[in-house]
Design a protein around this motif. Structure first.
Motif, mmCIF file in Angstrom:
data_model
loop_
_atom_site.group_PDB
_atom_site.id
_atom_site.type_symbol
_atom_site.label_atom_id
_atom_site.label_comp_id
_atom_site.label_asym_id
_atom_site.label_seq_id
_atom_site.Cartn_x
_atom_site.Cartn_y
_atom_site.Cartn_z
ATOM 1 N N UNK A 1 0.758 -0.568 -0.124
ATOM 2 C CA UNK A 1 0.112 -0.088 -0.183
ATOM 3 C C UNK A 1 0.559 1.451 -0.376
ATOM 4 N N UNK A 2 0.412 2.412 -0.354
ATOM 5 C CA UNK A 2 0.808 3.887 -0.245
ATOM 6 C C UNK A 2 0.883 3.964 1.504
ATOM 7 N N UNK A 3 1.416 5.032 1.406
ATOM 8 C CA UNK A 3 1.838 5.971 2.805
ATOM 9 C C UNK A 3 0.696 6.732 4.020
ATOM 10 N N UNK A 4 0.302 6.239 4.813
ATOM 11 C CA UNK A 4 -0.517 7.231 5.622
ATOM 12 C C UNK A 4 0.668 8.212 6.807
ATOM 13 N N UNK A 5 0.117 8.584 7.554
ATOM 14 C CA UNK A 5 0.536 9.234 9.290
ATOM 15 C C UNK A 5 0.747 9.002 9.822
ATOM 16 N N UNK A 6 1.837 8.369 10.518
ATOM 17 C CA UNK A 6 1.860 7.934 12.553
ATOM 18 C C UNK A 6 1.076 9.015 12.915
ATOM 19 N N UNK A 7 0.474 8.841 14.263
ATOM 20 C CA UNK A 7 0.403 9.446 15.326
ATOM 21 C C UNK A 7 0.999 11.182 15.435
ATOM 22 N N UNK A 8 2.454 10.392 15.701
ATOM 23 C CA UNK A 8 4.165 11.564 15.701
ATOM 24 C C UNK A 8 3.746 11.900 14.223
ATOM 25 N N UNK A 9 3.398 11.583 13.900
ATOM 26 C CA UNK A 9 3.784 12.597 12.090
ATOM 27 C C UNK A 9 2.168 13.222 11.980
ATOM 28 N N UNK A 10 1.055 13.380 12.369
ATOM 29 C CA UNK A 10 -0.026 13.895 12.046
ATOM 30 C C UNK A 10 0.479 15.051 13.360
ATOM 31 N N UNK A 11 0.867 14.752 14.979
ATOM 32 C CA UNK A 11 1.279 15.938 15.753
ATOM 33 C C UNK A 11 2.515 16.968 15.176
ATOM 34 N N UNK A 12 4.014 16.237 14.169
ATOM 35 C CA UNK A 12 4.429 16.741 13.365
ATOM 36 C C UNK A 12 3.815 17.983 12.388
ATOM 37 N N UNK A 13 3.007 17.773 11.902
ATOM 38 C CA UNK A 13 2.373 18.635 10.870
ATOM 39 C C UNK A 13 1.535 19.357 11.450
ATOM 40 N N UNK A 14 0.199 19.115 12.648
ATOM 41 C CA UNK A 14 0.343 20.043 13.018
ATOM 42 C C UNK A 14 0.973 20.979 14.163
ATOM 43 N N UNK A 15 1.823 20.740 14.168
ATOM 44 C CA UNK A 15 3.123 21.159 15.343
ATOM 45 C C UNK A 15 3.397 22.844 14.337
ATOM 46 N N UNK A 16 3.974 21.798 12.996
ATOM 47 C CA UNK A 16 4.454 22.815 11.897
ATOM 48 C C UNK A 16 4.517 22.979 10.769
ATOM 49 N N UNK A 17 3.075 22.943 9.992
ATOM 50 C CA UNK A 17 2.732 23.294 9.307
ATOM 51 C C UNK A 17 1.578 24.139 9.451
#
Length: 360
Positions: free
Chosen positions: A75-91
């Protein structure tokens, strides 16, 4: 495996423009459609020509950083919980609610009765938040804390006394207080007089804080046993429901059951609905809200209350006319909430509720 830096800025510095772009597109695709994004489709979306093989290399780096994962082998990729937190905080760019959104919130909350009762107002807020988020709207209403009018200790036997509190409302409550051996009746009176002098007119929470701050004065003015009685007299009401959340309003539970893809999603929602019934845990929502001045976002396991269900919570405090936190409101849903839209709307709703309560 490379370790993930703790601060968003550290991680941003470790990513080049290509990696940031690919990561953002994976997250945005997940928030929009909930589907994994593969290297072939990703290569078509990128502004600069990049082969699927090159995209896969970048995705592998992001996976090592703990930002994305593959739900299936091919399959393709999905964000992890860490990734979502990073996205919310940084982008994530979270501004203010648009004028149309503010008018929608005001219209649904105020309706034809701008001075409606608090209960009806909070129920309306929960319903409205559910409607705009397509998740569950949640409001925690704290029971108003009463001020103390009088405290008295009445000896029952050698090691027991009756602790009596008269509240400003006129309500009287009694508790049996265990005494250490050797306490004299005069020391019971001394402890009660001290409390009546220093904390009369305060709530229990305020009184305990006041006594803690005046710990040196307590020791100077009272002997050891009398000072101990002061602490015991306040602590005996610890855990009582005065000032504790007494009302949980949840609207839109059915929204959480829609568009579930598999048995794992169904089980997640069942866990979430079970969590919502555990009212003894609701106090943590107020604690979360009180630790920040505005909206807080909890993603998946970051949130102790809903950690098993892997859900996200966007929550903000609302206040009374003295700017004291008296409740919290927000949205609960899957981790793919539209954070950029929901955060400013939760924030504006909390501000509006505070103003409406202040006018009552």
């Amino acid at each position: 495996m490379r370790t993930m830096p703790h601060r968003p800025q550290d991680l941003i510095d470790n990513l080049d423009d290509r990696s940031r772009d690919i990561f953002k597109r994976i997250v945005e695709s997940y928030l929009d459609a909930g589907e994994p994004l593969g290297s072939r489709n990703l290569s078509k979306l990128l502004p600069n020509s990049l082969s699927p093989a090159s995209v896969r290399n970048v995705m592998s780096d992001l996976e090592q950083l703990g930002l994305i994962y593959s739900p299936h082998i091919s399959a393709g990729r999905l964000p992890t919980e860490q990734g979502l937190r990073f996205f919310v905080d940084a982008f994530m760019e979270s501004g203010t609610a648009s004028e149309d959104e503010r008018k929608l919130i005001e219209r649904q909350l105020q309706g034809d009765i701008p001075d409606q009762a608090t209960d009806a107002l909070l129920t309306g807020a929960s319903t409205m938040l559910s409607h705009i988020s397509k998740g569950a709207g949640l409001v925690v209403a704290a029971k108003r804390e009463e001020a103390m009018k009088h405290i008295e200790f009445v000896r029952l036997e050698e090691t027991k006394a009756l602790a009596v509190i008269v509240w400003e409302s006129g309500e009287v409550e009694n508790r049996v207080l265990e005494l250490p051996r050797g306490v004299m009746t005069s020391q019971l009176a001394e402890a009660a007089n001290f409390l009546n002098h220093h904390v009369r007119g305060q709530t229990l929470k305020e009184a305990k804080l006041q006594i803690d701050l005046r710990r040196d004065d307590v020791r100077k003015e009272l002997d050891t046993l009398s000072a101990d009685l002061v602490d015991r007299g306040l602590a005996i009401w610890a855990g009582d429901n005065k000032g504790a959340p007494s009302q949980l309003i949840v609207r839109g539970r059915s929204n959480l059951l829609e568009n579930l893809d598999d048995a794992a999603d169904v089980e997640r929602v069942k866990l979430l609905l079970d969590d919502l019934e555990r009212k003894e845990e609701i106090i943590h929502l107020l604690e979360m809200a009180e630790t920040g001045s505005g909206v807080r976002i909890f993603i998946g396991s970051e949130n102790r209350l809903f950690s098993l269900s892997g859900s996200s919570l966007v929550v903000a405090p609302y206040r009374d006319s003295n700017q004291k936190v008296i409740g919290a409101l927000g949205v609960i849903g899957p981790t793919r909430l539209n954070y950029a839209r929901i955060v400013p709307m939760v924030d504006y709703t909390a501000q509006l509720i505070s103003k409406m309560i202040e006018r009552q």
